[in-house]
Design an enzyme around this catalytic site. Structure first.
Site, PDB file in Angstrom:
ATOM      1  N   CYS A 113     102.973  90.657  62.874  1.00  0.00           N
ATOM      2  CA  CYS A 113     104.301  90.597  63.495  1.00  0.00           C
ATOM      3  C   CYS A 113     105.429  90.499  62.466  1.00  0.00           C
ATOM      4  CB  CYS A 113     104.388  89.431  64.465  1.00  0.00           C
ATOM      5  SG  CYS A 113     103.026  89.415  65.621  1.00  0.00           S
ATOM      6  N   HIS A 255     111.207  87.243  65.830  1.00  0.00           N
ATOM      7  CA  HIS A 255     110.079  87.962  66.412  1.00  0.00           C
ATOM      8  C   HIS A 255     109.939  87.517  67.876  1.00  0.00           C
ATOM      9  CE1 HIS A 255     106.227  89.424  67.441  1.00  0.00           C
ATOM     10  NE2 HIS A 255     105.587  88.286  67.277  1.00  0.00           N
ATOM     11  N   ASN A 285     104.946  90.856  73.619  1.00  0.00           N
ATOM     12  CA  ASN A 285     104.808  90.750  72.173  1.00  0.00           C
ATOM     13  C   ASN A 285     104.239  92.063  71.620  1.00  0.00           C
ATOM     14  OD1 ASN A 285     104.113  90.211  69.549  1.00  0.00           O
ATOM     15  ND2 ASN A 285     103.216  88.214  69.978  1.00  0.00           N
TER      16      ASN A 285
HETATM   17  O1  UT7 Z   1     102.961  87.117  67.550  1.00  0.00           O
HETATM   18  C1  UT7 Z   1     102.506  85.870  67.138  1.00  0.00           C
HETATM   19  C2  UT7 Z   1     101.303  85.513  67.838  1.00  0.00           C
HETATM   20  N1  UT7 Z   1     101.296  84.855  69.081  1.00  0.00           N
HETATM   21  C3  UT7 Z   1     102.078  83.848  69.486  1.00  0.00           C
HETATM   22  O2  UT7 Z   1     103.070  83.528  68.911  1.00  0.00           O
HETATM   23  C4  UT7 Z   1     101.624  83.088  70.695  1.00  0.00           C
HETATM   24  C5  UT7 Z   1     101.796  81.598  70.511  1.00  0.00           C
HETATM   25  N2  UT7 Z   1     101.329  80.801  71.652  1.00  0.00           N
HETATM   26  C6  UT7 Z   1     101.834  80.890  72.872  1.00  0.00           C
HETATM   27  O3  UT7 Z   1     102.713  81.660  73.153  1.00  0.00           O
HETATM   28  C7  UT7 Z   1     101.308  79.902  73.909  1.00  0.00           C
HETATM   29  O4  UT7 Z   1     100.466  78.980  73.259  1.00  0.00           O
HETATM   30  C8  UT7 Z   1     100.552  80.579  75.080  1.00  0.00           C
HETATM   31  C9  UT7 Z   1     101.531  81.344  75.945  1.00  0.00           C
HETATM   32  C10 UT7 Z   1      99.477  81.483  74.557  1.00  0.00           C
HETATM   33  C11 UT7 Z   1      99.935  79.504  75.952  1.00  0.00           C
HETATM   34  O5  UT7 Z   1     100.935  78.619  76.436  1.00  0.00           O
HETATM   35  P1  UT7 Z   1     100.789  77.055  76.260  1.00  0.00           P
HETATM   36  O6  UT7 Z   1     101.948  76.444  76.899  1.00  0.00           O
HETATM   37  O7  UT7 Z   1     100.563  76.774  74.800  1.00  0.00           O
HETATM   38  O8  UT7 Z   1      99.507  76.754  77.114  1.00  0.00           O
HETATM   39  P2  UT7 Z   1      98.202  75.994  76.680  1.00  0.00           P
HETATM   40  O9  UT7 Z   1      97.330  76.881  75.853  1.00  0.00           O
HETATM   41  O10 UT7 Z   1      98.577  74.650  76.133  1.00  0.00           O
HETATM   42  O11 UT7 Z   1      97.501  75.791  78.085  1.00  0.00           O
HETATM   43  C12 UT7 Z   1      98.062  74.956  79.091  1.00  0.00           C
HETATM   44  C13 UT7 Z   1      97.244  75.113  80.349  1.00  0.00           C
HETATM   45  C14 UT7 Z   1      95.738  75.056  80.096  1.00  0.00           C
HETATM   46  O12 UT7 Z   1      95.135  74.420  81.209  1.00  0.00           O
HETATM   47  P3  UT7 Z   1      94.728  72.856  81.142  1.00  0.00           P
HETATM   48  O13 UT7 Z   1      93.770  72.763  79.980  1.00  0.00           O
HETATM   49  O14 UT7 Z   1      96.004  72.116  80.926  1.00  0.00           O
HETATM   50  O15 UT7 Z   1      94.102  72.658  82.481  1.00  0.00           O
HETATM   51  C15 UT7 Z   1      95.317  76.500  80.054  1.00  0.00           C
HETATM   52  O16 UT7 Z   1      93.988  76.691  80.415  1.00  0.00           O
HETATM   53  O17 UT7 Z   1      97.501  76.405  80.903  1.00  0.00           O
HETATM   54  C16 UT7 Z   1      96.239  77.100  81.098  1.00  0.00           C
HETATM   55  N3  UT7 Z   1      96.480  78.516  80.875  1.00  0.00           N
HETATM   56  C17 UT7 Z   1      96.878  79.351  81.839  1.00  0.00           C
HETATM   57  N4  UT7 Z   1      97.144  79.154  83.149  1.00  0.00           N
HETATM   58  C18 UT7 Z   1      97.549  80.232  83.870  1.00  0.00           C
HETATM   59  C19 UT7 Z   1      96.368  79.211  79.726  1.00  0.00           C
HETATM   60  N5  UT7 Z   1      96.699  80.495  79.930  1.00  0.00           N
HETATM   61  C20 UT7 Z   1      97.005  80.608  81.235  1.00  0.00           C
HETATM   62  C21 UT7 Z   1      97.421  81.682  82.040  1.00  0.00           C
HETATM   63  N6  UT7 Z   1      97.683  81.438  83.354  1.00  0.00           N
HETATM   64  N7  UT7 Z   1      97.591  82.925  81.550  1.00  0.00           N
END
Ligand code: UT7
Length: 328
Positions: A113, A255, A285
């Protein structure tokens, strides 16, 4: 030493869209969650058989047209991508032929990225030394083939698209110029975001296809923290190097990985969201393409104007990061 400046931008997002509601039918997720956690509503998806260089071609043609220079004036092509048409040779070579640029130097740059700001930095160096006068830089990706549509932590984020810029030598005393570029990488954190199989270490096999190791593997929460930290540091580094204050900046183009990351960078950097370009809603993204697409859209809408001081900051797999401070 000469200076460089950006004289033409172009971009292309394929018309086919993968919406949050489409994703609801594919994995256990819901549109409200995706919008709240990422700011994304839809992503562009390339047609089957389309290559990354095909998307780049459209963006490049627009950038060259806007620049006012002839194709024959372009002396170097840098193609930032982690999703090339083929593993070998470079997509830059395919694009060079499609554009009819002649036998100029052309190469791919893999900085994920951060690819566009890395490319701008290299273009700037070649122009500063007088080696080249006109450089075409590309940030383009077709990420949807690299995404596991069973993994709700990644498939909601990524899309396809391309951005391009023509960078040329600035005249003496001209205001428009690339003021600085700074780039970094921390390879000790590389495994936080990578594609395990398909390279030399774990070659592609039926087993890696079945296990999903051919797709992007990401520790999202950790990546989030590093993204906020490194992009904020990159912004500060650019200001310090130019003896500028935050107030001097017209726009920050970060980004576009996640709208919440952009909000967190603004908070960390103590900058109003009014100065942050957020263009992720219908792009998702697109790795190396997000910054040039956001810049081109901002210019086309009239939000970003010639003469504005624009701070681009990027973060990506590697973990790479960097900034480019540009007076348009
Ligand atoms: O280009 C550079 C590379 N990428 C990035 O910059 C991405 C960086 N990370 C992110 O954008 C975020 O971490 C994500 C969008 C990927 C995830 O969001 P988050 O707020 O960090 O969620 P999390 O991983 O902390 O998960 C929170 C909850 C979890 O459930 P529990 O364990 O609290 O019950 C996940 O299982 O949300 C759940 N979850 C979802 N729920 C519905 C994770 N993905 C999803 C989903 N839909 N797609």
């Amino acid at each position: 030493m000469f200076s460089s400046k950006i004289i033409g931008m172009g971009s292309f997002l394929p018309p086919k869209k993968l919406t949050n509601h489409d994703l609801e039918k594919m994995v256990e997720t819901n549109s409200d969650w995706i919008v709240e956690r990422t700011g994304i509503y839809s992503r562009s998806i390339a047609e089957d058989g389309q290559g990354t260089s095909d998307l780049a071609l459209v963006a490049a043609e627009e950038a060259i047209k806007n620049s006012g220079i002839e194709k024959s004036d372009i002396e170097l092509l840098i193609f930032a991508t982690v999703t090339p048409d083929y593993l070998m040779p470079s997509s830059a070579c395919y694009l060079q032929a499609k554009l009819g640029l002649g036998n100029i130097m052309a190469f791919d740059l893999a900085a994920a990225c951060s690819g566009f700001v890395y490319s701008l930095s290299i273009a700037d160096q070649f122009i500063k030394t007088g080696h080249y006068k006109n450089v075409l830089i590309i940030g383009a990706e077709i990420l949807h083939h690299k995404v596991n549509y069973d993994d709700r932590g990644t498939c909601i984020l990524f899309g396809d698209g391309a951005g391009a810029a023509v960078v040329t030598r600035a005249e003496d005393g001209e205001e428009s110029k690339v003021l600085s570029t700074h780039n970094h990488a921390d390879g000790s954190l590389a495994d936080l975001l990578y594609v395990p199989s398909g390279g030399a270490v774990i070659p592609f096999t039926q087993e890696t296809l079945d296990s999903g190791e051919i797709f992007v593997s990401m520790k999202g929460r950790e990546i989030f923290k590093h993204a906020v930290r490194t992009m904020s540091q990159a912004c500060q580094e650019a200001l310090d190097a130019n003896n500028l204050k935050k107030e001097d900046i017209d726009w920050v183009i970060p980004h576009q990985a996640n709208a919440r990351i952009i909000e967190a960078v603004a908070k960390h950097f103590d900058l109003s969201m009014d100065k942050m370009i957020v263009d992720i809603e219908n792009m998702g993204n697109v790795s190396a393409a997000t910054i040039p697409v956001a810049l081109n859209n901002g210019l086309k809408s009239g939000k970003i104007k010639k003469g504005d001081l624009v701070l681009m900051t990027a973060f990506g797999a590697g973990l790479t990061s960097g900034s480019a401070l540009v007076r348009l």
